[in-house]
Design a protein around this motif. Sequence first.
Motif, PDB file in Angstrom:
ATOM      1  N   MET A   1       7.336 -11.679  10.244  1.00  0.00           N
ATOM      2  CA  MET A   1       6.805 -12.770  11.299  1.00  0.00           C
ATOM      3  C   MET A   1       6.145 -12.203  11.669  1.00  0.00           C
ATOM      4  N   ARG A   2       5.234 -13.467  11.505  1.00  0.00           N
ATOM      5  CA  ARG A   2       3.475 -14.124  11.745  1.00  0.00           C
ATOM      6  C   ARG A   2       3.316 -13.700  12.807  1.00  0.00           C
ATOM      7  N   ARG A   3       2.416 -12.694  13.656  1.00  0.00           N
ATOM      8  CA  ARG A   3       1.498 -12.637  14.344  1.00  0.00           C
ATOM      9  C   ARG A   3       0.016 -13.808  14.804  1.00  0.00           C
ATOM     10  N   GLY A   4       0.699 -13.856  15.636  1.00  0.00           N
ATOM     11  CA  GLY A   4      -1.095 -14.270  16.516  1.00  0.00           C
ATOM     12  C   GLY A   4      -2.211 -13.765  17.249  1.00  0.00           C
ATOM     13  N   TYR A   5      -2.779 -14.282  17.447  1.00  0.00           N
ATOM     14  CA  TYR A   5      -3.870 -14.092  19.124  1.00  0.00           C
ATOM     15  C   TYR A   5      -5.214 -15.075  19.048  1.00  0.00           C
ATOM     16  N   THR A   6      -5.179 -15.150  20.577  1.00  0.00           N
ATOM     17  CA  THR A   6      -6.625 -15.463  20.862  1.00  0.00           C
ATOM     18  C   THR A   6      -7.027 -15.176  21.809  1.00  0.00           C
ATOM     19  N   VAL A   7      -8.880 -15.440  22.220  1.00  0.00           N
ATOM     20  CA  VAL A   7      -9.308 -14.512  23.648  1.00  0.00           C
ATOM     21  C   VAL A   7      -9.275 -16.220  24.134  1.00  0.00           C
ATOM     22  N   PHE A   8      -8.979 -16.281  25.920  1.00  0.00           N
ATOM     23  CA  PHE A   8      -9.297 -17.031  26.587  1.00  0.00           C
ATOM     24  C   PHE A   8      -9.631 -16.979  27.832  1.00  0.00           C
ATOM     25  N   ASP A   9     -10.914 -17.809  28.347  1.00  0.00           N
ATOM     26  CA  ASP A   9     -11.919 -17.676  29.313  1.00  0.00           C
ATOM     27  C   ASP A   9     -10.967 -17.725  30.913  1.00  0.00           C
TER      28      ASP A   9
END
Length: 191
Positions: A1-9
């Motif tokens: 299963m593919r996993r993603g991430y991001t950062v945010f304010d």
Amino acid sequence: MRRGYTVFDTALGRCGIAWSDAGVVGVQLPEAREIETLRHLFRQFPEARELRPPPSIEAAIDGIAAALRGHDVDLTEIDLDMSDVAPFNQRVYDYVRQIPRGETRIYDQIAAHLHVGGALHSVANALAKNPFPLIVPCHRVQGAGNGLDKASPHRGIISGRRLLALEGALPEAGLTLFDALLVVDRARAAH
């Protein structure tokens, strides 16, 4: 299963979120520096790749950001991927997600609700490992001596006391100066 991430304010700094097709797999609240936030996120989810968040994750990001501004948001509808979470911990997290904003519980109450007498240590361990801070509001659970200022690996530099102050759950007396200012800011924003 593919996993993603991001950062945010957010109002309190840069957060990180990781997800799979099934839902959020983890949240990292702000550290003192963004690189530390990323380091914690990568340590937990080394296989995740930086991706554009799908709409369901965008909604989770918006909810987290609003909660960190002190807004009353319902995060219980956010889908969580708990496939890597122990079954007992899942039960604890499901219960903690139902604690109303601005209210607190103690470990004893959770253990009693789960019908596992004497499981205080297990409940405490589950909450210490909570990969979903705010979505699973472990800051609403207190142990003996309340532990509101204890560090949590996924809560970054944000104390439980600060999160409860954002929810209006703490009286202004006895708060740190920073927490008292958050209470004042929240009150101003409400008007």
